[in-house]
Motif scaffolding. Structure first.
Motif, short mmCIF file in Angstrom:
data_model
loop_
_atom_site.label_atom_id
_atom_site.label_comp_id
_atom_site.label_asym_id
_atom_site.label_seq_id
_atom_site.Cartn_x
_atom_site.Cartn_y
_atom_site.Cartn_z
N VAL A 1 6.09 -7.20 -6.26
CA VAL A 1 6.91 -7.02 -7.13
C VAL A 1 8.14 -6.23 -6.75
O VAL A 1 8.04 -5.41 -6.12
N LEU A 2 9.49 -6.45 -7.29
CA LEU A 2 10.34 -6.21 -6.45
C LEU A 2 11.75 -5.93 -7.19
O LEU A 2 12.14 -6.57 -8.23
N PRO A 3 11.78 -4.62 -7.78
CA PRO A 3 12.84 -4.13 -9.22
C PRO A 3 14.50 -4.01 -8.09
O PRO A 3 14.28 -3.67 -7.10
N LEU B 1 20.00 -11.46 10.31
CA LEU B 1 19.63 -11.19 9.14
C LEU B 1 18.08 -11.69 10.58
O LEU B 1 18.36 -13.26 11.09
N TYR B 2 16.98 -11.04 10.22
CA TYR B 2 15.64 -12.46 10.45
C TYR B 2 15.54 -13.61 10.23
O TYR B 2 16.41 -14.14 8.53
N ASP B 3 14.96 -14.90 10.40
CA ASP B 3 15.08 -15.78 10.20
C ASP B 3 14.01 -16.09 9.09
O ASP B 3 13.58 -17.90 9.43
N ILE B 4 12.78 -15.71 9.19
CA ILE B 4 11.86 -15.68 7.65
C ILE B 4 12.03 -14.75 6.97
O ILE B 4 12.58 -13.67 6.99
N GLY B 5 12.46 -15.45 4.99
CA GLY B 5 12.42 -14.92 4.56
C GLY B 5 11.56 -14.84 3.07
O GLY B 5 10.82 -16.43 3.83
N CYS B 6 11.61 -15.07 1.73
CA CYS B 6 11.11 -14.59 1.17
C CYS B 6 11.37 -14.41 -0.53
O CYS B 6 12.33 -14.02 -0.55
N THR B 7 11.56 -15.69 -1.43
CA THR B 7 12.23 -15.99 -2.77
C THR B 7 12.04 -14.47 -3.09
O THR B 7 10.46 -14.69 -3.22
N ALA B 8 12.33 -13.87 -3.85
CA ALA B 8 12.03 -13.69 -4.61
C ALA B 8 12.31 -13.98 -7.01
O ALA B 8 13.37 -14.84 -6.95
N ARG B 9 11.28 -14.68 -7.37
CA ARG B 9 11.37 -14.85 -8.47
C ARG B 9 11.53 -14.10 -10.22
O ARG B 9 11.17 -12.93 -9.57
N LEU B 10 13.03 -14.24 -10.66
CA LEU B 10 13.15 -13.49 -11.46
C LEU B 10 11.97 -13.67 -12.89
O LEU B 10 11.62 -14.47 -13.62
N GLN B 11 11.96 -12.60 -13.10
CA GLN B 11 10.61 -12.16 -13.79
C GLN B 11 11.45 -11.35 -15.45
O GLN B 11 10.46 -11.55 -16.74
N ARG B 12 12.08 -10.51 -15.28
CA ARG B 12 12.90 -10.06 -16.01
C ARG B 12 14.57 -9.65 -15.55
O ARG B 12 14.30 -9.12 -15.13
N LEU B 13 15.04 -9.92 -16.71
CA LEU B 13 16.94 -9.04 -16.73
C LEU B 13 16.78 -8.42 -17.69
O LEU B 13 17.12 -8.78 -18.64
N GLY C 1 12.52 -22.95 -16.19
CA GLY C 1 12.14 -23.91 -14.91
C GLY C 1 12.01 -23.20 -14.03
O GLY C 1 11.22 -22.16 -13.98
N ASP C 2 12.05 -23.97 -12.25
CA ASP C 2 10.77 -23.31 -11.35
C ASP C 2 12.62 -22.72 -10.31
O ASP C 2 12.26 -22.03 -8.72
N ARG C 3 13.82 -22.33 -11.14
CA ARG C 3 14.95 -22.58 -10.16
C ARG C 3 15.22 -21.16 -10.04
O ARG C 3 16.50 -20.22 -9.62
N ARG C 4 14.97 -19.91 -11.33
CA ARG C 4 15.40 -19.44 -11.35
C ARG C 4 14.53 -18.51 -10.43
O ARG C 4 14.00 -17.49 -9.84
N PHE C 5 15.30 -18.45 -8.40
CA PHE C 5 14.95 -17.00 -7.69
C PHE C 5 15.93 -17.37 -6.57
O PHE C 5 17.13 -17.93 -6.65
N PHE C 6 15.92 -16.58 -5.83
CA PHE C 6 16.98 -16.52 -4.79
C PHE C 6 16.22 -15.89 -3.49
O PHE C 6 14.83 -15.37 -3.24
N GLY C 7 16.78 -15.97 -2.26
CA GLY C 7 16.09 -15.90 -1.03
C GLY C 7 16.32 -14.26 -0.95
O GLY C 7 17.59 -14.10 -1.09
N VAL C 8 15.12 -13.43 -0.17
CA VAL C 8 15.45 -12.16 0.11
C VAL C 8 15.20 -12.32 1.85
O VAL C 8 14.71 -13.11 2.68
N VAL C 9 16.03 -11.71 2.51
CA VAL C 9 15.74 -11.83 3.98
C VAL C 9 16.34 -10.14 4.33
O VAL C 9 17.47 -9.83 3.49
N ILE D 1 17.10 -5.94 -13.26
CA ILE D 1 15.80 -6.91 -12.65
C ILE D 1 14.72 -6.77 -12.35
O ILE D 1 14.36 -6.07 -11.25
N VAL D 2 13.46 -7.07 -12.68
CA VAL D 2 11.93 -7.46 -11.86
C VAL D 2 11.91 -8.81 -11.57
O VAL D 2 12.38 -10.02 -12.18
N THR D 3 11.49 -8.84 -10.03
CA THR D 3 11.50 -9.81 -9.19
C THR D 3 10.80 -9.57 -8.76
O THR D 3 9.36 -8.70 -8.70
N VAL D 4 9.26 -10.48 -8.96
CA VAL D 4 7.84 -10.99 -7.92
C VAL D 4 8.32 -12.34 -6.00
O VAL D 4 8.54 -13.13 -6.67
#
Length: 267
Positions: free
Chosen positions: A19-21, A68-80, A43-51, A90-93
């Protein structure tokens, strides 16, 4: 060419399932939130990439891809939650891992975007190779390899054993850090609760340890880049033993314990 996704650089990596607030106040990231809100809610597009940003580098002063490092992880929006000043809480996972291929800088949209390739297939291949290696490594008998079902069963047993070892080390580590940190009992309890929730899932456990242990960004990034759960856990076993030795030798916590509690982060 990879898939184009919004990008959000941070001071530390994000891990799958964590979890990432965030508190959003910069105009460009306010625009990102509005763009995400315009997408279908289910939908499945409510995300952004965290690097993660490389230590000592400033994204705005150098080529972003170099900072930036070359490996990242998406942050999927759970609450805004919109704020009165126009910002957002916001709260993302953490979702899927990706490799950064290129960074796109433009005026519209004003936030960074990235060309990425997804690492799911690489992860699956690494896991399969790791399972076979765990069973057949060192086998010089010349006999036919064991059936796939046997390989899977034995490999799963060895993986569970490795995960239990890491879980035990992490429990000891949390206790040591909590004992050394003033007023840290609550943080230690939260880490213990999260550990219990991940106890039956080696992959989830590996991401929990990677995100919660007081490691350097470089150590965390190396764990994020490792596609095989077995090797990730093995690396964490070594890291936890190292950190426990330092804690017990120095008698001091190397970093603020607040990282156990995944606090509200500003961008």
């Amino acid at each position: 060419m990879g898939e184009l996704i919004p990008l959000f650089p941070l001071g530390r990596p994000l891990f799958p399932g964590v979890v990432l607030p965030l508190q959003i106040f910069e105009p460009r990231y306010r625009r990102l939130m509005r763009d995400l809100m315009d997408l279908p809610e289910h939908g499945d597009r409510r995300f952004f990439g965290v690097v993660a940003i490389r230590q000592g580098w400033e994204v705005e002063r150098v080529a972003p891809a170099a900072a930036l490092y070359d490996i990242g992880c998406t942050a999927r929006l759970q609450r805004l939650q919109p704020q009165a000043d126009g910002g957002f809480r916001i709260v993302t996972v953490g979702g899927e891992r990706f490799r950064l291929l290129d960074v796109v800088v433009g005026e519209d949209p004003p936030y960074l975007q990235a060309q990425v390739e997804w690492l799911a297939e690489e992860e699956a291949a690494e896991e399969a190779a790791g399972d076979a290696e765990a069973v057949t490594d060192g086998d010089d008998t010349g006999l036919a390899p064991p059936p796939d079902e046997l390989v899977s069963s034995v490999a799963r047993g060895s993986l569970d054993l490795l995960a239990r070892g890491v879980g035990d080390l992490f429990t000891q580590y949390v206790a040591e850090v909590s004992a050394l940190g003033a007023g840290a009992q609550g943080d230690g309890v939260e880490a213990a609760v999260r550990l219990a929730a991940a106890a039956d899932d080696p992959s989830a456990l590996s991401w929990l340890v990677a995100s919660s242990a007081l490691l350097t960004t470089e150590d965390r990034q190396a764990l994020l880049a490792e596609s095989a759960t077995r090797r990730r856990l093995a690396a964490e076993s070594r890291l936890l033993r190292r950190e426990l030795t330092l804690l017990q030798t120095l008698g001091a916590v190397p970093a603020p314990l607040q990282q156990f509690a995944t606090p509200m982060t500003v961008n």
